[in-house]
Design an enzyme around this catalytic site. Structure first.
Site, PDB file in Angstrom:
ATOM      1  N   GLY A  23      39.046  35.252  37.826  1.00 39.40           N
ATOM      2  CA  GLY A  23      38.565  36.575  38.230  1.00 39.40           C
ATOM      3  C   GLY A  23      38.991  37.651  37.252  1.00 39.40           C
TER       4      GLY A  23
ATOM      5  CB  ALA B 123      48.704  29.928  30.544  1.00 39.31           C
TER       6      ALA B 123
ATOM      7  CG  HIS C 113      44.695  44.321  40.292  1.00 43.10           C
ATOM      8  ND1 HIS C 113      45.452  43.872  39.224  1.00 43.10           N
ATOM      9  CD2 HIS C 113      45.084  43.583  41.355  1.00 43.10           C
ATOM     10  CE1 HIS C 113      46.263  42.909  39.637  1.00 43.10           C
ATOM     11  NE2 HIS C 113      46.055  42.713  40.929  1.00 43.10           N
TER      12      HIS C 113
ATOM     13  CB  SER D 254      43.457  36.046  32.258  1.00 40.22           C
ATOM     14  OG  SER D 254      43.861  34.775  32.701  1.00 40.22           O
TER      15      SER D 254
ATOM     16  CB  CYS E 271      48.061  46.551  33.790  1.00 33.77           C
ATOM     17  SG  CYS E 271      46.335  46.367  34.163  1.00 33.77           S
TER      18      CYS E 271
ATOM     19  CG  LEU F  62      48.453  31.018  33.993  1.00 33.85           C
ATOM     20  CD1 LEU F  62      49.906  31.477  34.001  1.00 33.85           C
ATOM     21  CD2 LEU F  62      48.362  29.565  34.429  1.00 33.85           C
TER      22      LEU F  62
ATOM     23  CD  GLU G 176      47.660  40.515  43.312  1.00 30.11           C
ATOM     24  OE1 GLU G 176      47.701  40.778  42.107  1.00 30.11           O
ATOM     25  OE2 GLU G 176      47.732  39.348  43.760  1.00 30.11           O
TER      26      GLU G 176
ATOM     27  CB  ILE H 279      36.624  38.846  32.235  1.00 28.57           C
ATOM     28  CG1 ILE H 279      35.915  39.253  33.539  1.00 28.57           C
ATOM     29  CG2 ILE H 279      35.669  38.296  31.185  1.00 28.57           C
ATOM     30  CD1 ILE H 279      34.902  38.322  34.093  1.00 28.57           C
TER      31      ILE H 279
END
Ligand code: SUG
Length: 417
Positions: free
Chosen positions: A24, A19, A231, A28, A348, A21, A163, A26
């Protein structure tokens, strides 16, 4: 039983979709609107866990959260039918799969009082992630219910963004011994949001009762964030006494290395130079979003995405390192392409917890038979594909909800329903 590192992977949920969302991030952004394959995605995640088990590593998992998040929609005075499309997408996201963002974990040897401390991340910077923490909290409370060994905190309150383990590294002689903990924070002002606030990191260090003499706060480089390293774990990873980092990961790299060496002289810092692997290559290949692990033989392996093998500059550097005397002795590429297309690599997808596995609720610990059962549920219930315009389809919503319930049942975790 000795303390060991257990990697808890987030099972990729049935609502996995693209989506766009995360500004920052890249991958996504560039895959926004693509058709996702939740079933293939979740099976890729299970295969990664299976590969790690076969390497002799301890493996755990977390269940997908309940999506769409109707409680969150209700708090906004809406529901899946009436909500605007960006709110629908935020409610539907399977982003809890990226367990490195579930919490920050400080193993018992680092903490005064001898408990392992966990603080769930508040993830307040991105709306679709900001409503993960209650579901994460419920799960951590079950998995780490043993109060003689674990202390579970509430998430840090806004406005300070946190995070989780994605911005936290630990260096130690071996997992079960006291180490130094490194919190990497960002400063806002660049083209993309800095998601980890220094005040959140400091709060966690205090709550976890870390020794200030063995704790570092290091600024992530602004150019790394601008290049798409939203991150720290996109540009650096640590394991035991080794820090594997891109030359441009930290704002003041020389000061960072000096501070680390002052606190831990035996630290080995492996720096990948920018003239061999640019920040753009690091972000595209996710070279550093790898699991740097110690195998039962004592050798270190790098479990990295197949995208890293496909990038000739990245792979060339790695092959030279392995052929030389570097600490990384084995390269293990894994296919997690569905997650990668949303900016989530092997690192991740996992949360590291150093603990005695017998003190963890065994329902969260993986073995081959359990992974087989999970794979059968996923094959039978996870949607094969999701296109962005399907998110409000009541039939898809029901399929996603039922699929999760089927997995909870198969894992004897229906208490999370
Ligand atoms: O927060 N992607 C996640 C990826 C998280 C990766 N985690 C670590 N580096 N530890 C994020 O940006 C994309 C969802 C979408 O666009 O549909 C997303 O949330």
């Amino acid at each position: 039983m000795a303390l060991v590192e257990i990697n808890f992977d987030g099972v990729i949920g049935p609502s996995h979709n693209y989506a766009g969302l995360s500004p920052g991030n890249i991958a996504s952004a560039s895959n926004a609107g693509a058709v996702s394959q939740p079933r293939a995605a979740a099976l890729q995640g299970l295969e990664k866990m299976r590969a790690n088990l076969r390497l002799g590593l301890a493996q755990g998992f977390f269940m997908p959260l309940d999506r769409p998040n109707l409680w969150w929609l209700d708090s906004l005075g809406t529901d899946m039918v009436r909500a605007e499309s960006h709110i629908q997408a935020a409610a539907f996201s399977a982003s809890a799969m990226w367990a490195a963002n579930a919490a920050t974990v400080s193993p018992a040897p680092d903490c005064r009082g001898g408990l392992c401390h966990l603080t769930p991340a508040n993830l307040v910077t991105m709306p679709h992630r900001s409503h993960e923490s209650p579901g994460t909290m419920a799960q951590l409370a079950l998995a780490f219910a043993d109060k003689d060994h674990f202390a579970l905190h509430m998430p840090v309150l806004p406005p300070f963004g946190d995070e989780g383990a994605a911005n936290h590294m630990r260096l130690c002689p071996s997992h079960g011994e006291a180490g130094i903990e490194i919190f990497v924070y960002g400063k806002s002002g660049g083209p993309f949001p800095a998601r980890q606030h220094i005040e959140a990191s400091k709060a966690i260090a205090r709550r976890h009762q870390l020794n200030p003499e063995r704790t570092l706060f290091i600024q992530q480089s602004e150019i790394a964030i601008a290049a798409g390293a939203f991150h720290n774990d996109v540009v650096a990873v640590a394991n035991e006494r080794v820090l594997f980092t891109h030359e441009q990961a930290f704002e003041d790299p020389e000061a960072a290395y000096a501070a680390i060496r002052a606190k831990m002289p035996e630290a080995e810092i492996v720096i990948v130079p920018a003239d061999r692997v640019s920040l753009a290559d690091a972000v595209q290949s996710y070279l550093f979003n790898a699991q740097l692990v110690t195998l039962p033989s004592g050798e270190m392996a790098l479990i990295l995405p197949t995208e890293a093998k496909a990038n000739s500059r990245v792979w060339g550097w790695l092959e030279e390192h392995v052929a030389g005397n570097g600490p990384i002795r084995r390269l293990v590429p894994v296919d997690v392409r569905q997650s990668m297309a949303n900016g989530g690599g092997p690192a991740c997808l996992r949360l590291r917890v150093v603990a005695d596995p017998t003190t963890v609720d065994q329902r969260f610990i993986a073995d081959e038979a359990k992974l087989d059962r999970m794979a059968a549920v996923i094959a039978a219930h996870w949607p094969e594909s999701i296109a962005p315009d399907q998110l409000s389809d009541p039939a898809l919503v029901k399929q996603v909800q039922d699929a999760r319930l089927a997995l909870l049942k198969a894992c004897d975790l229906s208490d999370l329903a």
